[in-house]
Scaffold this motif. Structure first.
Motif, PDB file in Angstrom:
ATOM      1  N   ALA A  86       0.831  -1.205   0.000  1.00 36.88           N
ATOM      2  CA  ALA A  86       0.000   0.000   0.000  1.00 36.88           C
ATOM      3  C   ALA A  86       0.867   1.257   0.000  1.00 36.88           C
ATOM      4  O   ALA A  86       0.592   2.213  -0.729  1.00 36.88           O
ATOM      5  CB  ALA A  86      -0.927   0.002   1.217  1.00 36.88           C
ATOM      6  N   VAL A  87       1.943   1.239   0.795  1.00 37.02           N
ATOM      7  CA  VAL A  87       2.851   2.386   0.859  1.00 37.02           C
ATOM      8  C   VAL A  87       3.521   2.590  -0.498  1.00 37.02           C
ATOM      9  O   VAL A  87       3.564   3.698  -1.032  1.00 37.02           O
ATOM     10  CB  VAL A  87       3.928   2.172   1.952  1.00 37.02           C
ATOM     11  N   CYS A  88       4.033   1.509  -1.063  1.00 42.46           N
ATOM     12  CA  CYS A  88       4.724   1.576  -2.347  1.00 42.46           C
ATOM     13  C   CYS A  88       3.785   2.116  -3.423  1.00 42.46           C
ATOM     14  O   CYS A  88       4.129   3.025  -4.181  1.00 42.46           O
ATOM     15  CB  CYS A  88       5.239   0.190  -2.719  1.00 42.46           C
ATOM     16  N   SER A  89       2.599   1.566  -3.460  1.00 50.35           N
ATOM     17  CA  SER A  89       1.623   1.965  -4.456  1.00 50.35           C
ATOM     18  C   SER A  89       1.266   3.447  -4.310  1.00 50.35           C
ATOM     19  O   SER A  89       1.215   4.193  -5.295  1.00 50.35           O
ATOM     20  CB  SER A  89       0.375   1.094  -4.301  1.00 50.35           C
ATOM     21  N   GLU A  90       1.061   3.878  -3.072  1.00 48.77           N
ATOM     22  CA  GLU A  90       0.696   5.278  -2.824  1.00 48.77           C
ATOM     23  C   GLU A  90       1.803   6.230  -3.286  1.00 48.77           C
ATOM     24  O   GLU A  90       1.538   7.249  -3.915  1.00 48.77           O
ATOM     25  CB  GLU A  90       0.413   5.469  -1.328  1.00 48.77           C
ATOM     26  N   LEU A  91       3.054   5.870  -2.976  1.00 49.48           N
ATOM     27  CA  LEU A  91       4.166   6.739  -3.352  1.00 49.48           C
ATOM     28  C   LEU A  91       4.403   6.733  -4.859  1.00 49.48           C
ATOM     29  O   LEU A  91       4.674   7.771  -5.462  1.00 49.48           O
ATOM     30  CB  LEU A  91       5.439   6.324  -2.608  1.00 49.48           C
ATOM     31  N   LYS A  92       4.306   5.552  -5.467  1.00 53.01           N
ATOM     32  CA  LYS A  92       4.588   5.451  -6.908  1.00 53.01           C
ATOM     33  C   LYS A  92       3.498   6.125  -7.739  1.00 53.01           C
ATOM     34  O   LYS A  92       3.732   6.477  -8.888  1.00 53.01           O
ATOM     35  CB  LYS A  92       4.740   3.982  -7.321  1.00 53.01           C
ATOM     36  N   ASN A  93       2.325   6.295  -7.152  1.00 54.41           N
ATOM     37  CA  ASN A  93       1.240   6.958  -7.870  1.00 54.41           C
ATOM     38  C   ASN A  93       1.162   8.455  -7.572  1.00 54.41           C
ATOM     39  O   ASN A  93       0.219   9.120  -7.962  1.00 54.41           O
ATOM     40  CB  ASN A  93      -0.101   6.288  -7.538  1.00 54.41           C
ATOM     41  N   ASP A  94       2.161   8.960  -6.865  1.00 48.33           N
ATOM     42  CA  ASP A  94       2.222  10.390  -6.547  1.00 48.33           C
ATOM     43  C   ASP A  94       3.442  10.966  -7.254  1.00 48.33           C
ATOM     44  O   ASP A  94       4.576  10.580  -6.966  1.00 48.33           O
ATOM     45  CB  ASP A  94       2.349  10.559  -5.028  1.00 48.33           C
ATOM     46  N   ASP A  95       3.202  11.874  -8.183  1.00 49.04           N
ATOM     47  CA  ASP A  95       4.303  12.400  -8.995  1.00 49.04           C
ATOM     48  C   ASP A  95       5.434  12.998  -8.175  1.00 49.04           C
ATOM     49  O   ASP A  95       6.577  13.015  -8.607  1.00 49.04           O
ATOM     50  CB  ASP A  95       3.783  13.467  -9.973  1.00 49.04           C
ATOM     51  N   ARG A  96       5.121  13.481  -6.985  1.00 46.18           N
ATOM     52  CA  ARG A  96       6.163  14.097  -6.158  1.00 46.18           C
ATOM     53  C   ARG A  96       7.165  13.063  -5.655  1.00 46.18           C
ATOM     54  O   ARG A  96       8.318  13.397  -5.381  1.00 46.18           O
ATOM     55  CB  ARG A  96       5.547  14.805  -4.948  1.00 46.18           C
TER      56      ARG A  96
END
Length: 127
Positions: free
Chosen positions: A64-74
């Motif tokens: 979930a953490v990985c997915s959230e970060l990878k889907n945030d352009d920042r």
């Protein structure tokens, strides 16, 4: 240029302490989070150069953490190394190698990964 910062995200204090000491001795700055929610907060406060992320954690797992970060352009460009204690022969639908690739982790190591394996992965991803 300052030290490169590694964010360790794992709910096992002994592992975190050991890895932190080893990475310090290799010249890295180290931040620590003990769960996924804390990890997201730390990344938003001060994005690290790379993240070593355990998959199985309370509150918010590594996928979930990985997915959230990878889907945030920042934060999508921050390399993420996923650590999992699930061995290859356990085909749990919840935790699988293919899922790690689905969430776009940059590398994937089975626990217990040796420090050498983790360091090699960090070096190659930051190179």
């Amino acid at each position: 240029m300052g030290k490169q910062t590694v964010l360790i995200v794992d709910d096992e204090p002994d592992f975190v302490t050991m890895l932190k000491q080893d990475l310090h001795s290799e010249g890295y700055a180290v931040e620590v989070a003990y769960n996924g929610v804390e990890a997201i907060q730390k990344v938003k406060q001060s994005p690290p150069d790379i993240i070593v992320l355990d998959i199985m954690m309370p509150e918010k797992d590594g996928f979930a953490v990985c997915s959230e970060l990878k889907n945030d352009d920042r934060y999508a460009d921050i390399p993420i190394i996923l650590l999992t204690a699930v061995s290859d022969h356990v085909s749990s639908s919840q935790y699988s190698h293919s899922q790690a690739l689905d969430v776009e982790a940059d590398d994937y190591l089975s626990k217990p990964a040796s420090f050498e394996e983790i360091l090699e992965s960090i070096r190659s991803l930051l190179a």
